[in-house]
Scaffold this active site. Structure first.
Site, short mmCIF file in Angstrom:
data_model
loop_
_atom_site.label_atom_id
_atom_site.label_comp_id
_atom_site.label_asym_id
_atom_site.label_seq_id
_atom_site.Cartn_x
_atom_site.Cartn_y
_atom_site.Cartn_z
N CYS A 41 0.83 -1.21 0.00
CA CYS A 41 0.00 0.00 0.00
C CYS A 41 0.86 1.27 0.00
O CYS A 41 1.57 1.56 0.97
CB CYS A 41 -0.91 -0.04 1.24
SG CYS A 41 -1.80 1.48 1.57
N CYS A 96 0.06 3.77 2.75
CA CYS A 96 0.53 3.23 4.03
C CYS A 96 2.01 3.54 4.22
O CYS A 96 2.45 3.90 5.31
CB CYS A 96 0.32 1.72 4.11
SG CYS A 96 -1.40 1.21 4.01
#
Length: 158
Positions: free
Chosen positions: A49, A52
């Site tokens: 991600c 993230c």
């Protein structure tokens, strides 16, 4: 290589020292943290991600700010001052935790106290917003009233 050597002593491998953020590897580990009197901030993330990865340094920064910041109010059940605990849950490694919290998007931040989610955010969050979330959780854990929080705010501003 050097860090690996430092973790080995007398032929036994020692645990790598943890910074202000703890990586959760099992539901039991998370349950033990949630049973404490301390507020817990959870960062749900995954290695693939992009947002993230962008959130990670911000999360680490705020965790470092709170690492030495003990609460000023009532002590926890153990008699120790309360602290905000920062943890990360890799949704790929422990999907049962992500499922339990009904995580549908990442990054997701959840702030818990007393086993209840008291605040959350989906997506990237600024350091200031995350710091405010953690401070509100600490205030709640210590039973601070709104008036006490206002006094602290104006004292810090002057």
């Amino acid at each position: 290589m050097m860090a690996k050597k430092q973790r080995k002593r007398n032929g036994k491998k020692t645990q790598k020292p943890q910074g202000p953020v703890t990586e959760i590897r099992s539901a039991q580990q998370l349950d033990a943290l949630l049973d404490s009197d301390n507020p817990v901030v959870i960062d749900f993330w995954a290695p693939w991600c992009g947002p993230c990865k962008a959130m990670s340094p911000v999360y680490e920064q705020v965790a470092r700010q709170f690492a030495d910041k003990a609460g000023e109010g009532d002590a926890s059940d153990t008699g120790e001052p309360r602290k905000v605990q920062f943890v990360k849950v890799n949704t790929e490694a422990v999907p049962e935790i992500a499922s339990e919290f009904n995580i549908r998007s990442i990054p997701t931040l959840a702030v818990l106290h007393g086993g209840e989610i008291i605040d959350s955010n989906i997506g990237l969050t600024s350091a200031d917003a995350l710091s405010r979330m953690a401070q509100r959780a600490l205030d709640r854990a210590e039973g601070r009233t709104f008036g006490q929080r206002l006094k602290r705010f104006f004292a810090a501003a002057s």
